[in-house]
Each structure stands twice: as C-alpha cells, then as structure tokens.
Design a protein around this motif. Structure first.
Motif, PDB file in Angstrom:
ATOM      1  N   THR A  43       0.827  -1.214   0.000  1.00 11.24           N
ATOM      2  CA  THR A  43       0.000   0.000   0.000  1.00 11.24           C
ATOM      3  C   THR A  43       0.856   1.257   0.000  1.00 11.24           C
ATOM      4  O   THR A  43       0.557   2.226  -0.708  1.00 11.24           O
ATOM      5  CB  THR A  43      -0.920   0.014   1.243  1.00 11.24           C
ATOM      6  N   PHE A  44       1.947   1.251   0.760  1.00 10.13           N
ATOM      7  CA  PHE A  44       2.775   2.444   0.917  1.00 10.13           C
ATOM      8  C   PHE A  44       3.564   2.796  -0.345  1.00 10.13           C
ATOM      9  O   PHE A  44       3.750   3.973  -0.664  1.00 10.13           O
ATOM     10  CB  PHE A  44       3.780   2.260   2.065  1.00 10.13           C
ATOM     11  N   ALA A  45       4.073   1.793  -1.048  1.00  8.78           N
ATOM     12  CA  ALA A  45       4.983   2.027  -2.178  1.00  8.78           C
ATOM     13  C   ALA A  45       4.342   1.598  -3.487  1.00  8.78           C
ATOM     14  O   ALA A  45       3.576   0.628  -3.533  1.00  8.78           O
ATOM     15  CB  ALA A  45       6.297   1.276  -1.970  1.00  8.78           C
ATOM     16  N   ARG A  50      12.409   0.451  -5.975  1.00  7.66           N
ATOM     17  CA  ARG A  50      13.679  -0.190  -5.629  1.00  7.66           C
ATOM     18  C   ARG A  50      14.070   0.072  -4.174  1.00  7.66           C
ATOM     19  O   ARG A  50      14.577  -0.819  -3.485  1.00  7.66           O
ATOM     20  CB  ARG A  50      14.783   0.311  -6.561  1.00  7.66           C
ATOM     21  N   ASP A  51      13.852   1.301  -3.696  1.00  8.36           N
ATOM     22  CA  ASP A  51      14.244   1.627  -2.323  1.00  8.36           C
ATOM     23  C   ASP A  51      13.416   0.835  -1.310  1.00  8.36           C
ATOM     24  O   ASP A  51      13.936   0.380  -0.289  1.00  8.36           O
ATOM     25  CB  ASP A  51      14.099   3.126  -2.068  1.00  8.36           C
ATOM     26  N   ALA A  52      12.129   0.664  -1.599  1.00 10.05           N
ATOM     27  CA  ALA A  52      11.290  -0.143  -0.707  1.00 10.05           C
ATOM     28  C   ALA A  52      11.776  -1.588  -0.707  1.00 10.05           C
ATOM     29  O   ALA A  52      11.866  -2.226   0.352  1.00 10.05           O
ATOM     30  CB  ALA A  52       9.834  -0.064  -1.155  1.00 10.05           C
ATOM     31  N   GLY A  53      12.099  -2.101  -1.898  1.00  7.78           N
ATOM     32  CA  GLY A  53      12.621  -3.457  -1.982  1.00  7.78           C
ATOM     33  C   GLY A  53      13.925  -3.622  -1.228  1.00  7.78           C
ATOM     34  O   GLY A  53      14.180  -4.663  -0.603  1.00  7.78           O
ATOM     35  N   HIS A  54      14.765  -2.598  -1.283  1.00 13.47           N
ATOM     36  CA  HIS A  54      16.041  -2.647  -0.573  1.00 13.47           C
ATOM     37  C   HIS A  54      15.816  -2.737   0.934  1.00 13.47           C
ATOM     38  O   HIS A  54      16.441  -3.558   1.624  1.00 13.47           O
ATOM     39  CB  HIS A  54      16.862  -1.408  -0.912  1.00 13.47           C
ATOM     40  N   LEU A  55      14.918  -1.899   1.471  1.00 16.36           N
ATOM     41  CA  LEU A  55      14.626  -1.939   2.900  1.00 16.36           C
ATOM     42  C   LEU A  55      14.074  -3.305   3.304  1.00 16.36           C
ATOM     43  O   LEU A  55      14.456  -3.864   4.341  1.00 16.36           O
ATOM     44  CB  LEU A  55      13.614  -0.847   3.259  1.00 16.36           C
ATOM     45  N   LEU A  56      13.173  -3.836   2.499  1.00 13.79           N
ATOM     46  CA  LEU A  56      12.587  -5.137   2.809  1.00 13.79           C
ATOM     47  C   LEU A  56      13.651  -6.233   2.828  1.00 13.79           C
ATOM     48  O   LEU A  56      13.653  -7.103   3.713  1.00 13.79           O
ATOM     49  CB  LEU A  56      11.506  -5.480   1.786  1.00 13.79           C
ATOM     50  N   ASN A  57      14.561  -6.196   1.866  1.00 17.65           N
ATOM     51  CA  ASN A  57      15.605  -7.227   1.794  1.00 17.65           C
ATOM     52  C   ASN A  57      16.572  -7.139   2.959  1.00 17.65           C
ATOM     53  O   ASN A  57      17.043  -8.159   3.478  1.00 17.65           O
ATOM     54  CB  ASN A  57      16.367  -7.102   0.479  1.00 17.65           C
ATOM     55  N   ASP A  95      18.971   9.443  -0.750  1.00 18.35           N
ATOM     56  CA  ASP A  95      18.023   8.422  -1.191  1.00 18.35           C
ATOM     57  C   ASP A  95      16.913   8.246  -0.153  1.00 18.35           C
ATOM     58  O   ASP A  95      15.731   8.123  -0.494  1.00 18.35           O
ATOM     59  CB  ASP A  95      18.721   7.073  -1.392  1.00 18.35           C
ATOM     60  N   ALA A  96      17.308   8.210   1.109  1.00 16.80           N
ATOM     61  CA  ALA A  96      16.339   8.011   2.186  1.00 16.80           C
ATOM     62  C   ALA A  96      15.358   9.177   2.263  1.00 16.80           C
ATOM     63  O   ALA A  96      14.158   8.980   2.451  1.00 16.80           O
ATOM     64  CB  ALA A  96      17.062   7.834   3.521  1.00 16.80           C
ATOM     65  N   VAL A  97      15.866  10.396   2.106  1.00 13.37           N
ATOM     66  CA  VAL A  97      14.992  11.574   2.141  1.00 13.37           C
ATOM     67  C   VAL A  97      13.967  11.506   1.016  1.00 13.37           C
ATOM     68  O   VAL A  97      12.763  11.716   1.219  1.00 13.37           O
ATOM     69  CB  VAL A  97      15.821  12.872   2.032  1.00 13.37           C
ATOM     70  N   ASP A  98      14.444  11.202  -0.188  1.00 13.85           N
ATOM     71  CA  ASP A  98      13.543  11.130  -1.334  1.00 13.85           C
ATOM     72  C   ASP A  98      12.519  10.012  -1.146  1.00 13.85           C
ATOM     73  O   ASP A  98      11.339  10.173  -1.479  1.00 13.85           O
ATOM     74  CB  ASP A  98      14.356  10.888  -2.611  1.00 13.85           C
ATOM     75  N   ALA A  99      12.959   8.877  -0.612  1.00 14.08           N
ATOM     76  CA  ALA A  99      12.051   7.747  -0.417  1.00 14.08           C
ATOM     77  C   ALA A  99      10.984   8.066   0.622  1.00 14.08           C
ATOM     78  O   ALA A  99       9.797   7.771   0.423  1.00 14.08           O
ATOM     79  CB  ALA A  99      12.844   6.512   0.001  1.00 14.08           C
ATOM     80  N   VAL A 100      11.386   8.654   1.737  1.00 12.80           N
ATOM     81  CA  VAL A 100      10.422   8.990   2.788  1.00 12.80           C
ATOM     82  C   VAL A 100       9.398   9.992   2.269  1.00 12.80           C
ATOM     83  O   VAL A 100       8.207   9.917   2.598  1.00 12.80           O
ATOM     84  CB  VAL A 100      11.146   9.524   4.038  1.00 12.80           C
ATOM     85  N   LYS A 101       9.835  10.915   1.432  1.00 12.03           N
ATOM     86  CA  LYS A 101       8.892  11.870   0.839  1.00 12.03           C
ATOM     87  C   LYS A 101       7.846  11.154  -0.001  1.00 12.03           C
ATOM     88  O   LYS A 101       6.682  11.552  -0.037  1.00 12.03           O
ATOM     89  CB  LYS A 101       9.653  12.880  -0.028  1.00 12.03           C
ATOM     90  N   LEU A 141      13.896 -10.636  -9.719  1.00 17.04           N
ATOM     91  CA  LEU A 141      13.731  -9.184  -9.822  1.00 17.04           C
ATOM     92  C   LEU A 141      14.549  -8.450  -8.767  1.00 17.04           C
ATOM     93  O   LEU A 141      14.671  -7.221  -8.828  1.00 17.04           O
ATOM     94  CB  LEU A 141      12.250  -8.808  -9.678  1.00 17.04           C
ATOM     95  N   GLY A 142      15.105  -9.169  -7.805  1.00 11.46           N
ATOM     96  CA  GLY A 142      15.940  -8.542  -6.780  1.00 11.46           C
ATOM     97  C   GLY A 142      15.168  -7.506  -5.981  1.00 11.46           C
ATOM     98  O   GLY A 142      14.094  -7.787  -5.440  1.00 11.46           O
ATOM     99  N   GLU A 143      15.692  -6.298  -5.932  1.00 13.17           N
ATOM    100  CA  GLU A 143      15.057  -5.245  -5.136  1.00 13.17           C
ATOM    101  C   GLU A 143      13.769  -4.731  -5.762  1.00 13.17           C
ATOM    102  O   GLU A 143      13.045  -3.953  -5.144  1.00 13.17           O
ATOM    103  CB  GLU A 143      16.050  -4.097  -4.920  1.00 13.17           C
ATOM    104  N   HIS A 144      13.486  -5.159  -6.979  1.00  7.23           N
ATOM    105  CA  HIS A 144      12.229  -4.788  -7.632  1.00  7.23           C
ATOM    106  C   HIS A 144      11.160  -5.866  -7.439  1.00  7.23           C
ATOM    107  O   HIS A 144      10.083  -5.780  -8.023  1.00  7.23           O
ATOM    108  CB  HIS A 144      12.459  -4.547  -9.124  1.00  7.23           C
ATOM    109  N   ARG A 145      11.457  -6.868  -6.618  1.00  6.39           N
ATOM    110  CA  ARG A 145      10.490  -7.931  -6.331  1.00  6.39           C
ATOM    111  C   ARG A 145       9.314  -7.354  -5.542  1.00  6.39           C
ATOM    112  O   ARG A 145       9.484  -6.481  -4.685  1.00  6.39           O
ATOM    113  CB  ARG A 145      11.177  -9.023  -5.510  1.00  6.39           C
ATOM    114  N   PRO A 146       8.092  -7.811  -5.810  1.00  2.37           N
ATOM    115  CA  PRO A 146       6.941  -7.294  -5.059  1.00  2.37           C
ATOM    116  C   PRO A 146       7.018  -7.664  -3.585  1.00  2.37           C
ATOM    117  O   PRO A 146       7.572  -8.714  -3.221  1.00  2.37           O
ATOM    118  CB  PRO A 146       5.741  -7.940  -5.746  1.00  2.37           C
ATOM    119  N   ALA A 147       6.456  -6.804  -2.750  1.00  2.00           N
ATOM    120  CA  ALA A 147       6.445  -7.076  -1.312  1.00  2.00           C
ATOM    121  C   ALA A 147       5.543  -8.258  -0.993  1.00  2.00           C
ATOM    122  O   ALA A 147       5.807  -9.029  -0.067  1.00  2.00           O
ATOM    123  CB  ALA A 147       5.972  -5.838  -0.552  1.00  2.00           C
ATOM    124  N   ALA A 148       4.475  -8.410  -1.757  1.00  2.21           N
ATOM    125  CA  ALA A 148       3.515  -9.490  -1.531  1.00  2.21           C
ATOM    126  C   ALA A 148       2.682  -9.659  -2.800  1.00  2.21           C
ATOM    127  O   ALA A 148       2.752  -8.829  -3.712  1.00  2.21           O
ATOM    128  CB  ALA A 148       2.609  -9.165  -0.339  1.00  2.21           C
TER     129      ALA A 148
END
Length: 424
Positions: A43-45, A50-57, A95-101, A141-148
């Motif tokens: 829902t969030f991303a 890619r940044d969301a995928g990175h955090l999840l990984n 990157d983190a600033v842009d992602a949080v925005k 897909l690596g960091e582009h893999r879906p969260a669910a």
C-alpha cells in the motif's frame, strides 16, 4: 500486544483469513507481523519501488515499516540507523529523504486493514516470499520484487510455474494474430505448460480463453486490485480463470489500474514465466515492455513473424532485429524456449536492452499523468498521494509539463489537458 500499533486481536484474524489454513494456525506473533507489514508495503509504495525493496531485503518487512513510521521528511535518521548494522546497504541519506517523501503520504494503517478485509470478502489470498506457493521466478527481480502478492483462485498454481510460458500481444489483434494465439495457447496447454498473460483485450484474453478451452492451466496478472476486474469486459473471463486458474496482483484490493502499474505488471509476467512469446505488437506496444523485462532477466523471448505490411507485426519484427528474439511459428517451437526444470535459472543479463521507445524509464511522468484528471483540478498534495512521488519532484515536473503545454493550473488545481486540445 500490538502489531505496528494495531491490536494483535484485530490483525491476527485478518492475516490468518488470507493465509493457508494448514499454516495459519501455526503462525506466531512474528509471522503475523511480517505478513501484515508486507501487506502494508504493498500500500505504501508503488510497484517496482527499488528503495522499498532494498529496505525489505535488508531489514525485513516489520522492521522496515517501524523505521519508516519513526522517520519524517525532516528526519530520516531512524531508517539510516536501522540500516547501520547491515553490511550491504546502499541507501544514502539523499536516497532516504527522497524515499520517505514518496511514502509518508501513504502511511495509513487503516487503509491496510481495509484492503485486508476487502481481500477476505473476495476470498483472496496473501502470498509472501517465504510461502511454498510463491513464484520463485519473481526473486530474480531482486530489489524490484513485489512485497507481496494478492491472489484469487488456486494459489498453488503459482508454485508450479517452472513449466510456464507468457503469451502477450496487441490489444487490437488481427484475425491472423487471433488464429496464431489460439493454436499456440491450446498447443502449449496440451503440452502441460501454464499460460501466463495479462487478461487484456486482444492477444492476452485469447491466450487465456484458449488455455481454458484446452483444460489447461492459466494465470492472469492484473495492474489493479483483484477485487475489481479490469478490463470490465473481461469480468466473465477472469471469473473463469479464478475458478480454474489464478488471478494475481501485487497491489492491494481497491487499487485502480494506471499506466504505470500496467508497465510494472509486465515485469511480473516476464519474471514469473520461463519464457515469453509476443504474437503481435505495434511499434510502441506494451508487449515490447514485457519482452524488454524478459531480456533483462535473461529469459528466452520468442516473436511470431507477420506480414511486413502489417502494423500489428512491426513490434515483433523489431524484437527479431533488436532483441535477438527467436522466430517462432508453432507450439513446438515455442515450447522449445522453455528450459527444463532441471536447468538452472538464467542469470539476469548484463547486457540488457534499452527500454522500448516511448516508455519513460524512470516512470516519473507516467505516474504523474496517471494521477491527474482532465476534468477536476487536483492539489499537489493529492497528486503526491496518488502518484507516490515526492512533493518537490511533483512540483518540478508539473512546471516542465506546463511549459510543454501538457498540463495547466487552475484555481481548482492541476489538470491534464485533453488529447483533442493537445492536437491543436
């Protein structure tokens, strides 16, 4: 006890209702929280973030949500602190600033609960990467893999995509393309291959129908939620796929399909399948986007040749020339593209082809225009929430689009100009 600020007594029944019955009874607090957090990330991303995928990984789903909710646009220290102990993290401060925005405008836990309740109402399942039904091809897909994944139908079919092939093509299919697709999908289904496609009008829908007619297995990936079938004209077809196959999406129930989500959906079709065949495609067809994803992942690509005078085959001829696709004309030739189960999975290509002409590689403009209306003005804040882009990026891009005459600002907000006005 709470899970991401919500009482476990509220979260647990919802998560269990969307999980395999034989496994859900064994879930403890950790498994429930991780599944709920992955539903939250969907829902969030926006898809493919890619940044969301990175955090999840690196952090896992629950820890990454906690880091996000503890952060703000002015203070991303919680995210960076959570990543500090990781050896392989590459998320810089900027990157983190842009992602949080991008994400903060969508952090709304009640919306996650609504999507879970809606999924349960439609009998959907929530799959996460550790589930046995998870299609392992998506891991490439690596960091582009879906969260669910949100699934209606037989989710076990997704765990059996080792023998699958994607058949995609033009919405405005010709009689030639329809004939080839019927022969291909039915012949491949008879050979025990699962037919994967996107349920769109034209080649996609014909491929699904032919597979069903041959009593074969078929999986449809959607760009919107699995509770609202799109296109509406394929509701009966998608209902049949739910009964005999699986309908899948990476976005939660209640999410509308947009052009950006269609492009990102294509990467799932390419990754989940062992090979992709394009039957018909125009010069800028979305099917070329699917083929490009397949090429990037090192998946085999087949293209069906057509008359050199047919605009519906220009894209296929382009694939044969530019992406070194294999020329295929029969189900046997298409089946040869699919590696055997004993083969090792192909590694992603290091010499990937560029995105097809006409596709914005960053997706910024596509997502921004998706969030605009031709009739009602929308504020920057509303556009930020709909597009998943940072506010400063939205303002900058709106300015450029206004200079190009594509959008306009009115007292009610920003509008996308109608196509007839752009043609003047």
């Amino acid at each position: 006890m709470t899970i991401l600020g919500i009482q476990e007594s509220v979260v647990a029944p919802l998560v269990r209702a969307l999980s395999p019955e034989e496994l859900s009874r064994e879930y403890g607090r950790e498994q429930l929280a991780e599944r709920f957090a992955r539903a939250a990330w969907s829902t969030f991303a926006e898809p493919g973030d890619r940044d969301a995928g990175h955090l999840l990984n690196v952090l896992g789903a629950e820890a990454s949500v906690r880091a996000l909710t503890a952060s703000s646009i002015d203070d991303v220290a919680p995210i960076l602190h959570a990543l500090a102990d990781a050896d392989d993290h590459e998320l810089t401060h900027d990157d983190a600033v842009d992602a949080v925005k991008r994400w903060r405008s969508r952090v709304e836990v009640p919306a996650v609960l609504r999507s879970l309740r809606q999924a349960a109402r439609f009998g959907a399942r929530l799959l996460v990467p550790d589930d046995p039904e998870w299609p392992t091809g998506l891991d490439d897909l690596g960091e582009h893999r879906p969260a669910a994944l949100w699934v209606r139908g037989d989710s076990r079919m997704l765990g059996q995509l080792e023998r699958s092939i994607a058949i995609v093509g033009a919405r405005a299919a010709t009689g030639y393309g329809e004939h080839v697709t019927i022969e291909a999908a039915s012949g491949l289904a008879d050979r025990g291959l699962t037919i994967v496609s996107g349920a769109a009008y034209g080649i996609d829908g014909i491929a699904h129908r032919a597979a069903l007619a041959s009593s074969g297995a078929t999986v449809a990936f959607l760009a919107g939620g699995v509770d609202r079938f799109y296109p509406a004209g394929h509701e009966a077809l998608l209902t049949r796929i739910v009964e005999r196959g699986a309908v899948v999406s990476e976005v939660p129930c209640g999410t509308a399909p947009t052009r950006w989500r269609f492009l990102q959906r294509n990467r799932l079709i390419a990754a989940a399948s062992r090979a992709t065949v394009v039957v018909e495609a125009g010069w800028r067809s979305g099917s070329l986007n699917t083929a490009n994803h397949a090429a990037t992942l090192g998946r085999p690509i087949g293209a069906v040749p057509g008359p050199v005078t047919s605009a519906a085959s220009v894209g296929c001829h382009r694939l044969l020339r530019d992406l070194t696709a294999v020329c295929v004309t029969t189900p046997d030739e298409m089946a040869e593209l699919v590696p055997t189960v004993a083969d090792s999975s192909p590694s992603p290509s290091t010499d990937a082809a560029p995105p097809p002409v006409g596709i914005d590689p960053t997706g910024t403009r596509v997502r921004l225009l998706d969030a605009l209306s031709e009739r009602s003005g929308r504020s920057v804040e509303r556009i930020v929430a709909l597009s998943g882009l940072a506010a400063d990026r939205v303002r900058a891009e709106l300015g450029l689009l206004e200079l190009e005459g594509i959008v306009q600002e009115r007292p009610s907000g920003w509008l996308r100009k109608a196509a007839k006005d752009l043609a003047r």
